[in-house]
Design a protein around this motif. Structure first.
Motif, short mmCIF file in Angstrom:
data_model
loop_
_atom_site.label_atom_id
_atom_site.label_comp_id
_atom_site.label_asym_id
_atom_site.label_seq_id
_atom_site.Cartn_x
_atom_site.Cartn_y
_atom_site.Cartn_z
N PRO A 1 0.79 -1.23 0.00
CA PRO A 1 0.00 0.00 0.00
C PRO A 1 0.83 1.28 0.00
O PRO A 1 0.27 2.37 -0.16
CB PRO A 1 -0.77 -0.11 1.32
N ARG A 2 2.13 1.19 0.20
CA ARG A 2 2.93 2.40 0.26
C ARG A 2 3.36 2.82 -1.16
O ARG A 2 3.54 1.99 -2.02
CB ARG A 2 4.16 2.18 1.15
N ARG A 3 3.52 4.11 -1.34
CA ARG A 3 3.98 4.59 -2.64
C ARG A 3 5.51 4.53 -2.65
O ARG A 3 6.16 5.21 -1.85
CB ARG A 3 3.51 6.03 -2.87
N LEU A 4 6.05 3.74 -3.54
CA LEU A 4 7.50 3.54 -3.57
C LEU A 4 8.12 4.29 -4.74
O LEU A 4 7.52 4.41 -5.81
CB LEU A 4 7.83 2.05 -3.69
N ARG A 5 9.34 4.74 -4.55
CA ARG A 5 10.10 5.26 -5.67
C ARG A 5 10.29 4.13 -6.68
O ARG A 5 10.29 2.95 -6.30
CB ARG A 5 11.47 5.73 -5.20
N THR B 1 12.96 1.62 -5.82
CA THR B 1 12.60 0.84 -4.63
C THR B 1 11.57 -0.22 -4.98
O THR B 1 11.66 -1.37 -4.54
CB THR B 1 12.02 1.75 -3.53
N ALA C 1 12.26 -4.14 -4.49
CA ALA C 1 11.38 -4.89 -3.57
C ALA C 1 10.68 -6.03 -4.31
O ALA C 1 10.59 -7.15 -3.79
CB ALA C 1 10.36 -3.95 -2.94
N PRO D 1 2.67 -1.22 7.77
CA PRO D 1 2.64 -2.68 7.78
C PRO D 1 1.98 -3.21 9.06
O PRO D 1 1.95 -2.51 10.08
CB PRO D 1 4.11 -3.09 7.76
N GLU E 1 10.77 3.67 3.19
CA GLU E 1 9.71 3.45 2.19
C GLU E 1 9.03 2.10 2.40
O GLU E 1 7.82 1.97 2.22
CB GLU E 1 10.30 3.46 0.78
N LEU E 2 9.82 1.09 2.74
CA LEU E 2 9.28 -0.28 2.82
C LEU E 2 8.56 -0.57 4.13
O LEU E 2 7.94 -1.61 4.27
CB LEU E 2 10.40 -1.29 2.57
N GLY E 3 8.66 0.34 5.11
CA GLY E 3 7.81 0.18 6.29
C GLY E 3 8.49 -0.12 7.62
O GLY E 3 7.82 -0.49 8.58
N ILE F 1 7.89 -8.01 4.86
CA ILE F 1 6.70 -7.16 4.94
C ILE F 1 5.76 -7.50 3.79
O ILE F 1 4.54 -7.56 3.97
CB ILE F 1 7.09 -5.66 4.98
#
Lengths: 243, 243
Positions: A215-219, A222, A226, B75, B101-103, B232
């Protein structure tokens, strides 16, 4: 065994290996290797061998292949990453390094509607790929392709599985993909600002599966790193975490 | 909604928010926001709200909380990463940004036997954490702890699950961890050159679980980023890949 050396295929003839000049300098000048030492050498096309040196000067390092390195260091699937060109060079270089360490085989910079850059410093990029391959003990040198229009990549990709990473499209999003061993996967990540809806629609029309990673906005870089880590980790049966 | 703003908790009083000066400048001077606009503001301690501005000059931007942002962007587990101090500052900064960014919630730089650096430029690091929090729409600002001896971290960690990433130890390695929602996980990654066997043994003796993530040798920050993304991603039920 802390270092691998790189000798492209044309430096091998039968079971004899001649290190390229810069690798020779590093082996003898920096790491002080000499005749009789055994080095791990990779050819960038999937072969890793142990070589016993019978010649070791600062400009000429040569030896005989004693045996192949049979360890499974390469991932069981071939991953291609197509990624919208990244504006900041250092972010693109971080991606090149991490994608290589994590096991990617092909990197295709994509020219998209929201892309703001269209050139790559190829020599510098190649150096990063080679270093990361050696560092991670991989035997395949990832191939960095020419910048490619996203429509071309979408239409011509022949991969067994094709995934476009994009924000939630609700029920359209795929939640699971089963891959065969040695199959190929293309993973497409947007530029800063993302793909346009037209670009996403075009990919879907050509059979690409939509997926959202978290759910996070990643660059962009990234998101790519990931996704690669999650996917290759999963197919390599790395430790599993559940809730 | 492309940007979030950061106002620490002491900038909130009841349902009124005053942006810090640099955020105010950015909101009005760069993004041209004015009275009546609604901004997303996070407090770095888990709260995200939508604020309607009733004052907007270059030095004073204020408004009223209209509603909470209830989306689940954080997360479902609290991840702490303990990592051997990294020699190259830019690599450590890449880790700070990507972990945010990844939490990740806590980052503890570890002083280990093979650590070659023991200072951090804190102001610069804080700036990276704040930017990455806003970019990813998170509401928690990760806490960067003081450099800590690995033995202290090993002995005092109170996390529900504790994992030390290290190369193969054969059957000792754990292959699966089940976590509860809202539980905490500590993940420990060695410096360049890895943990010593003594350090690993000490962790195991204190109940830490050994895990290996994949057969390739990764740089410290790559190993950390890959492990965070995999873990995550798995507990958030992101797309699953199997072979």
């Amino acid at each position: 065994m802390t270092t691998s050396f790189y000798a492209p295929v044309d430096h091998f003839s039968d079971d004899r290996v001649v290190l390229p000049e810069d690798e020779a300098r590093h082996a003898v000048g920096v790491l002080r290797h000499g005749v009789g030492d055994v080095l791990r050498v990779v050819d960038g096309e999937g072969r890793a061998v142990f070589v016993r040196l019978d010649k070791a000067t600062k400009t000429a390092v040569e030896g005989i292949v004693e045996r192949e390195d049979e360890r499974e260091i390469e991932p069981p699937i071939r991953v291609t990453i197509g990624i919208g060109m990244i504006k900041h060079r250092s972010r693109f270089e971080t991606l090149l390094e991490k994608a290589t360490e994590l096991g990617v085989r092909d990197i295709v910079p994509l020219i998209t509607w929201r892309t703001e850059r269209d050139r790559i410093r190829e020599e510098r990029a190649e150096g990063i790929l080679v270093s990361a391959m050696k560092q991670s003990h991989r035997s395949w040198l990832p191939r960095l392709h020419e910048p490619t229009p996203v429509s071309t990549f979408v239409e011509t990709s022949q991969h067994d599985a094709r995934v476009i990473c994009h924000e939630a499209h609700g029920d359209e999003n795929a939640s699971e993909i089963r891959l065969r061993r040695d199959s190929s996967l293309a993973l497409m990540i947007g530029p800063e600002g993302g793909f346009t809806e037209d670009e996403v629609g075009d990919a879907v029309q050509h059979g690409w599966q939509l997926m959202q990673f978290g759910p996070r906005r990643l660059r962009a870089e990234t998101a790519a790193i990931a996704a690669i880590a999650s996917i290759i980790g999963a197919v390599e049966s790395q430790p599993r975490f559940t809730i």
